[in-house]
Motif scaffolding. Structure first.
Motif, PDB file in Angstrom:
ATOM      1  N   GLU A  48       0.801  -1.222   0.000  1.00 52.67           N
ATOM      2  CA  GLU A  48       0.000   0.000   0.000  1.00 52.67           C
ATOM      3  C   GLU A  48       0.829   1.265   0.000  1.00 52.67           C
ATOM      4  OE1 GLU A  48      -2.596  -0.586   3.404  1.00 52.67           O
ATOM      5  OE2 GLU A  48      -1.454   0.908   4.496  1.00 52.67           O
TER       6      GLU A  48
ATOM      7  N   PHE B  92       2.320   4.802   1.017  1.00 48.27           N
ATOM      8  CA  PHE B  92       2.770   5.339   2.289  1.00 48.27           C
ATOM      9  C   PHE B  92       1.970   6.601   2.588  1.00 48.27           C
ATOM     10  CE2 PHE B  92       5.497   8.297   4.620  1.00 48.27           C
ATOM     11  CZ  PHE B  92       5.798   7.536   5.731  1.00 48.27           C
ATOM     12  N   LEU B  93       1.379   6.637   3.767  1.00 49.57           N
ATOM     13  CA  LEU B  93       0.609   7.820   4.162  1.00 49.57           C
ATOM     14  C   LEU B  93       1.438   8.629   5.141  1.00 49.57           C
ATOM     15  CD1 LEU B  93      -2.880   6.238   5.017  1.00 49.57           C
ATOM     16  CD2 LEU B  93      -2.239   7.430   2.916  1.00 49.57           C
TER      17      LEU B  93
HETATM   18  P1  AMP Z   1      -0.446  -1.745  11.171  1.00 47.30           P
HETATM   19  O1  AMP Z   1      -0.055  -3.043  11.809  1.00 47.30           O
HETATM   20  O2  AMP Z   1      -1.162  -1.879   9.899  1.00 47.30           O
HETATM   21  O3  AMP Z   1      -1.058  -0.803  12.152  1.00 47.30           O
HETATM   22  O4  AMP Z   1       0.912  -0.995  10.871  1.00 47.30           O
HETATM   23  C1  AMP Z   1       1.837  -0.728  11.883  1.00 47.30           C
HETATM   24  C2  AMP Z   1       2.311   0.688  11.769  1.00 47.30           C
HETATM   25  O5  AMP Z   1       2.947   0.903  10.516  1.00 47.30           O
HETATM   26  C3  AMP Z   1       1.209   1.713  11.828  1.00 47.30           C
HETATM   27  O6  AMP Z   1       0.830   1.996  13.121  1.00 47.30           O
HETATM   28  C4  AMP Z   1       1.848   2.878  11.114  1.00 47.30           C
HETATM   29  O7  AMP Z   1       2.705   3.600  11.977  1.00 47.30           O
HETATM   30  C5  AMP Z   1       2.683   2.223  10.072  1.00 47.30           C
HETATM   31  N1  AMP Z   1       1.934   2.146   8.809  1.00 47.30           N
HETATM   32  C6  AMP Z   1       1.114   1.154   8.408  1.00 47.30           C
HETATM   33  N2  AMP Z   1       0.581   1.414   7.206  1.00 47.30           N
HETATM   34  C7  AMP Z   1       1.061   2.594   6.827  1.00 47.30           C
HETATM   35  C8  AMP Z   1       0.893   3.419   5.665  1.00 47.30           C
HETATM   36  N3  AMP Z   1       0.124   3.056   4.641  1.00 47.30           N
HETATM   37  N4  AMP Z   1       1.559   4.589   5.621  1.00 47.30           N
HETATM   38  C9  AMP Z   1       2.369   4.967   6.630  1.00 47.30           C
HETATM   39  N5  AMP Z   1       2.576   4.241   7.739  1.00 47.30           N
HETATM   40  C10 AMP Z   1       1.941   3.070   7.844  1.00 47.30           C
END
Ligand code: AMP
Ligand code: GLY
Length: 411
Positions: free
Chosen positions: A181, A183-184
């Motif tokens: 995905e 990057f946000l």
């Molecule tokens: P998740 O397990 O999906 O919460 O991902 C762990 C961490 O990765 C998140 O809390 C964010 O800090 C970072 N992260 C996940 N997806 C993104 C994204 N698309 N863009 C930026 N940071 C992300």
């Protein structure tokens, strides 16, 4: 006084057990947490044996902490036996159990999230990746204890990590399918809500610090510290998260025949063009919940029962700022050292939750991963922060490390 069985034995479950104990209930824990053993009964028990244990001990409420038993369907199994259990069904828990499922639901119901593609074939995803721009995010489909997300700064790094996930089983079977995905960038916040089918009761928001080291550097972890309140997130942002993310998702789950009961955790990012979903979890965040449970003045026992019964819930919060700082074992999140004795715990005057400790004779030792969450409160974040780092200074153990900048986004 009721008999409550908490499933799980980490810091989050310690905080849940602590809260039930403070409310005057008799606490049981399916799992061993040395700190909970001081006031409750901890048993080493297999997940499959929990329903019969709950029946034999006339447990009034089972509160399931971690995602794994939820995704395995423990709540369904308990309810089949007529035991009151708090948490989502197996079907509803897919929202966390499969990132592919959760992305599919977000797409179908127009819930804002990062642009993404899901894959199960290595060659196809590798080809797709070569046409993208860095930074880019790779996510293992299944559960990986908060570590299955890689933010790659270059496409070379992304290709390397992809191979690790899909060909070298870095996250075991969790990496058989992957989501790639965009990057946000923006300000991240955790919006957790008690949910009873279509009814949503938002908690105060918190912020976790996912990266291992100061200034948000290093690998992603399960979370290195949390605090509340947040400075950069307004009530309008929270409302946007509720209106565009949480409410549509619980309505969607209900329409799809998998009504959600329990805690829905929306990991959100306030981006330049609005609030977007990073992830859904189907349980209390860890370490966010430890901090929020200290702040929560209402009865967790009453809330849990009302959620199960579809009755209204009132949430009352302490006005102070609260913070929790994780002390992790050296080497975490890759591999961590175990066994060192932790001294000085008895000198602390604020709550400390045990995330990964073990009792060996008269000592508390490191049992790996995230080890302790030291918490404190104050009339503002600065005061809470000073207090928490002062308390941490009392702990003596060379094999622990912690971030020194928890809360830095809100000072
Ligand atoms: P998740 O397990 O999906 O919460 O991902 C762990 C961490 O990765 C998140 O809390 C964010 O800090 C970072 N992260 C996940 N997806 C993104 C994204 N698309 N863009 C930026 N940071 C992300
Ligand atoms: N602290 C992030 C989580 O519980 O997933």
């Amino acid at each position: 006084m009721a008999k409550v069985l908490v499933v799980g034995a980490g810091g989050r479950e310690h905080a849940i057990a602590y809260k039930f104990n403070q409310e005057g209930h008799e606490v049981y824990m399916a799992g061993i947490n040395p700190a909970v053993e001081k006031f409750g009964i901890c048993i080493d028990i297999k997940e499959d044996d929990i329903p019969s244990y709950a029946l034999e001990n006339s447990i009034d409420l089972v509160f399931v902490g971690p995602e794994v038993p939820l995704v395995n369907g423990l709540v369904d199994k308990l309810q089949e036996k007529g035991i009151r259990a708090f948490g989502p069904s197996k079907k509803a828990a897919q929202l966390e159990g499969s990132k592919v499922f959760s992305k599919m639901m977000m797409e179908k119901y127009n819930i804002p999230t990062a642009k993404h593609e899901s894959f199960s074939d290595y060659e196809k995803v590798s080809e797709y990746l070569s046409q993208q721009k860095a930074p880019i995010v790779l996510k293992a489909d299944g559960l990986a204890a908060g570590k299955g997300v890689i933010i790659a700064e270059t496409l070379e790094e992304a290709q390397y990590e992809l191979k690790e996930m899909m060909c070298n089983s870095k996250f075991a079977t969790a990496g058989a399918n992957v989501v790639i995905e965009e990057f946000l960038s923006g300000e991240e916040f955790s919006l957790m809500c008690f949910v009873s089918d279509r009814k949503v009761y938002p908690m105060e928001i918190a912020q976790d610090h996912k990266r291992a080291f100061d200034n948000d550097e290093g690998l992603n972890t399960g979370g290195m510290g949390a605090y509340c309140p947040l400075k950069k997130i307004t009530q309008d942002d929270v409302n946007e998260g509720l209106e565009k993310v949480v409410q549509p998702m619980v309505d969607a789950m209900s329409s799809e025949g998998m009504p959600f009961y329990g805690i829905l955790y929306a990991g959100l990012m306030k981006c330049a063009d609005g609030v977007k979903t990073i992830e859904f979890n189907v349980r209390f965040g860890d370490p966010e919940s430890e901090v929020l449970l200290l702040k929560l003045e209402s009865s967790l026992y009453e809330i849990s029962n009302n959620i199960i019964d579809g009755k209204d819930v009132q949430l009352k919060w302490n006005k102070d700022a609260f913070i929790g700082v994780v002390m992790a074992a050296k080497g975490y999140p890759e591999k961590s050292e175990k066994g060192a004795v932790i001294n000085g715990l008895e000198k602390l005057t604020t709550p400390v939750f045990h995330m990964g400790t073990k009792q060996v004779d008269d000592n508390i030792v490191i049992n790996g991963g995230r080890v302790l969450l030291v918490c404190a409160s104050g009339e503002n974040l600065q005061a809470a922060r000073e207090k928490v780092y002062n308390e941490i200074g009392k702990i003596e153990c060379d094999d622990l490390f912690f971030r020194k900048d928890i809360g830095h986004h809100s000072l």
